[in-house]
Design an enzyme around this catalytic site. Structure first.
Site, PDB file in Angstrom:
ATOM      1  N   LYS A  58     -34.328   3.939 -70.597  1.00 50.50           N
ATOM      2  CA  LYS A  58     -35.189   5.118 -70.766  1.00 50.50           C
ATOM      3  C   LYS A  58     -36.644   4.831 -70.417  1.00 50.50           C
ATOM      4  O   LYS A  58     -37.386   5.728 -70.011  1.00 50.50           O
ATOM      5  CB  LYS A  58     -35.083   5.634 -72.206  1.00 50.50           C
ATOM      6  CG  LYS A  58     -33.657   5.984 -72.633  1.00 50.50           C
ATOM      7  CD  LYS A  58     -32.972   6.936 -71.688  1.00 50.50           C
ATOM      8  CE  LYS A  58     -31.516   7.148 -72.048  1.00 50.50           C
ATOM      9  NZ  LYS A  58     -30.752   7.883 -71.024  1.00 50.50           N
TER      10      LYS A  58
ATOM     11  N   GLU B  45     -42.825   7.329 -78.546  1.00 48.45           N
ATOM     12  CA  GLU B  45     -43.374   8.539 -77.930  1.00 48.45           C
ATOM     13  C   GLU B  45     -44.087   9.341 -79.011  1.00 48.45           C
ATOM     14  O   GLU B  45     -43.721   9.250 -80.203  1.00 48.45           O
ATOM     15  CB  GLU B  45     -42.243   9.434 -77.373  1.00 48.45           C
ATOM     16  CG  GLU B  45     -41.556   8.922 -76.146  1.00 48.45           C
ATOM     17  CD  GLU B  45     -40.437   9.858 -75.680  1.00 48.45           C
ATOM     18  OE1 GLU B  45     -40.081  10.789 -76.426  1.00 48.45           O
ATOM     19  OE2 GLU B  45     -39.911   9.642 -74.579  1.00 48.45           O
TER      20      GLU B  45
ATOM     21  N   HIS C 213     -28.483  16.242 -83.092  1.00 44.72           N
ATOM     22  CA  HIS C 213     -28.336  15.929 -81.669  1.00 44.72           C
ATOM     23  C   HIS C 213     -26.959  16.270 -81.116  1.00 44.72           C
ATOM     24  O   HIS C 213     -26.617  15.873 -80.016  1.00 44.72           O
ATOM     25  CB  HIS C 213     -28.671  14.452 -81.382  1.00 44.72           C
ATOM     26  CG  HIS C 213     -29.949  14.044 -82.014  1.00 44.72           C
ATOM     27  ND1 HIS C 213     -31.125  14.707 -81.732  1.00 44.72           N
ATOM     28  CD2 HIS C 213     -30.240  13.105 -82.943  1.00 44.72           C
ATOM     29  CE1 HIS C 213     -32.082  14.169 -82.473  1.00 44.72           C
ATOM     30  NE2 HIS C 213     -31.588  13.210 -83.198  1.00 44.72           N
TER      31      HIS C 213
ATOM     32  N   ARG D 225     -24.058  12.018 -65.827  1.00 46.80           N
ATOM     33  CA  ARG D 225     -22.662  12.435 -66.028  1.00 46.80           C
ATOM     34  C   ARG D 225     -22.568  13.957 -65.960  1.00 46.80           C
ATOM     35  O   ARG D 225     -23.586  14.649 -65.979  1.00 46.80           O
ATOM     36  CB  ARG D 225     -22.184  11.968 -67.404  1.00 46.80           C
ATOM     37  CG  ARG D 225     -22.912  12.695 -68.531  1.00 46.80           C
ATOM     38  CD  ARG D 225     -22.419  12.347 -69.917  1.00 46.80           C
ATOM     39  NE  ARG D 225     -23.037  13.210 -70.924  1.00 46.80           N
ATOM     40  CZ  ARG D 225     -24.234  13.003 -71.455  1.00 46.80           C
ATOM     41  NH1 ARG D 225     -24.937  11.956 -71.094  1.00 46.80           N
ATOM     42  NH2 ARG D 225     -24.735  13.843 -72.351  1.00 46.80           N
TER      43      ARG D 225
END
Ligand code: MV4
Length: 498
Positions: A117, A201, A236, A293
């Site tokens: 990431k 972040e 999530h 994907r």
């Protein structure tokens, strides 16, 4: 390279979806199944089916070498990984290639580039694509991390470098919480991804989660197929997705799509992929990550664009050019997807495995049911709880919502508890109907569901387990109901008894 036979390295509704695309393309479909999936729908629908191992995914759907071996033995010339399991595993893609099998997905190098990431963030930064403020490298050592967090400014999000989808992610509101959060995040990252590296972040408050579908052929042509709004999630796990987003206007769509295509090009991407963004209330967007994907929610893009994404994956993997460009991609109307999971949101989201003793799925104009189950099927406890996806299309968002509400009202599953009642509440909620969405939606409009990470979620779960235990104790669960339709409190939908 002509593809004549595909091994579908997955299960459930996505395996059925891929088998159907193969059937329509005149391509043979090979299924694999674990012990628990011996009677699964995808096994019944494939042209051939082979046992792959015991029920635990680690011994079956994640057993890369076994899967490659079965693909070769079955004479398959390609492997489709679906989503989850090995779909974003670069080593599996390489093992397929080394065995002379076409991996229906991106090149291993692109999987690796986007799987790290911070590397993906560096690519976006070099392209000038807006990033959530944060570190571009993994952070090491508590002192350096504390300094980085001060520079970013609290609240910060601690994320796993090899994570994604929110796994191992932790919100840190103030410096006093940082050390503990780092320890937990590093531990989770190590156990989940084999790498404890983490990065920081700035945490955006209740952003929208908006993602862009891209398609890239092997000849350098990259197009985007518009965006999907995926903000309604529980821990999530997406529950409701739609395309287009009610928040995105033509100008923002153009900017999101252009950024997504540039990131895909920079990653030398091939096949279907999704670029995720966070979007704040002012319409500022920030690159989050790229998923290498096909996604669960791909059908909403298919209904709006008229493009069969799995068919395009097969064509691209077979070396065909897309044959169209961005001007040819046009969206029409609105599509919404609801995930029908075997879990009970009103009982702490407890999974609800068991036998489906009655099943009626909706149909009618512009209603699609992508399902991996059937009446009489026993839902396993070994895998995720997704039974099916209900997807509808409407000329505008209100029409799509009304069609989804009608479809959910028709959807009857007897024998396992599902998310249908909660989904019906969402469709009826004024905030949803007005498009007032964010990643805090479920927490905000249904706090009783304990959807979030908070303390009340744990309390809800404990209460649900105690209630279940008490019911077991009273033996009320011992006697199966006499008739599924009596339980559904409706006359048999097959017509009234003569
Ligand atoms: C975030 C965020 C806010 N700020 N990062 C969640 C999954 C993965 N795609 C990244 N996700 C997020 N990253 C920063 N800096 C919000 C999300 C997020 C989210 C967070 C908590 C609860 C639900 C969420 C749903 C979507 C996105």
């Amino acid at each position: 390279m002509t593809i004549a036979k595909v091994l579908v390295a997955n299960r459930g509704e996505i395996a059925v979806r891929i088998i159907r695309a193969c059937r329509e393309a005149g391509i043979g479909a090979v299924a694999i199944f674990s012990e628990a999936d011996r009677d699964a729908l995808h096994v019944q629908m494939a042209d051939e089916a082979y046992p792959i191992g015991p029920s635990p995914a680690t011994e079956s759907y994640l057993a890369a070498e076994k899967i490659v071996g079965v693909a070769k033995a079955a004479g398959a010339d390609a492997v489709h990984p679906g989503y989850g399991f090995l779909a974003e595993n670069a080593a599996f893609a390489e093992a397929c290639a080394e065995a002379g099998l076409t991996f229906i997905g991106p090149p291993p190098a692109a999987i690796r580039a986007m799987g790290d990431k911070t590397a993906a963030r560096r690519i976006a930064r070099e392209l000038g694509v807006p990033l959530v403020p944060g570190t571009l490298e993994p952070v090491a050592g508590d002192e350096a991390t504390r300094a980085a967090a001060r520079k970013i400014g609290y609240p910060v999000m601690v994320k796993a470098v090899l994570g994604g989808g929110g796994k191992g992610m932790r919100l840190v509101r103030r410096e006093e919480e940082l050390a503990g959060a780092l320890r937990l995040a590093r531990g989770e990252a190590q156990s989940a991804f084999g790498d404890a590296s983490i990065y920081l972040e700035r945490a955006l408050a209740e952003p929208r989660h908006i993602e862009v579908q891209v398609l890239a052929d092997g000849q350098g042509c990259v197009v985007h197929l518009g965006e999907r709004e995926c903000s309604i999630q529980r821990r999530h796990q997406k529950l409701v997705e739609e395309s287009p987003s009610p928040f995105v206007d033509a100008a923002l769509r153009e900017r999101l799509g252009e950024a997504a295509c540039r990131i895909a090009q920079a990653a030398a991407y091939v096949n279907a992929g999704t670029v995720e963004f966070l979007v704040d209330a002012e319409g500022n967007f920030y690159f989050l990550e790229m998923n290498t994907r096909l996604q669960v929610e791909h059908p909403v893009t298919e209904l709006v664009t008229g493009i069969d994404l799995v068919r395009e994956q097969l064509r691209i993997a077979g070396g065909e050019p897309l044959g169209y460009g961005q001007p040819d991609v046009r969206g029409r109307g609105v599509a919404i997807e609801c995930r029908i999971n075997a879990e009970d949101p009103f009982a702490g989201w407890l999974p609800s495995p068991g036998t489906i003793r009655g099943l009626r799925v909706p149909s009618g104009p512009w209603v699609r049911d992508d399902s991996g189950v059937y009446e009489g099927y026993t839902v396993s406890r070994f895998y995720d709880t997704l039974l099916a996806k209900l997807i509808v299309w409407g000329t505008d968002r209100a029409a799509a919502i009304d069609r989804m509400a009608r479809g959910l009202a028709e959807y009857k599953v007897v024998g396992v508890r599902t998310t249908i009642p909660m989904l019906e509440r969402i469709m009826a909620h004024p905030d949803f109907r007005a498009g007032r969405l964010s990643t805090g939606f479920l927490d905000r409009v249904m706090p009783d569901l304990g959807a979030g990470q908070g303390r009340h979620a744990s309390i809800a779960l404990i209460a649900a387990v105690l209630a279940q235990y008490e019911r077991l104790g009273r033996g009320t669960l011992a006697a199966p109901p006499p008739s599924p339709w009596r339980q559904a409190a409706r006359p048999g939908w097959r017509g009234r008894p003569e």
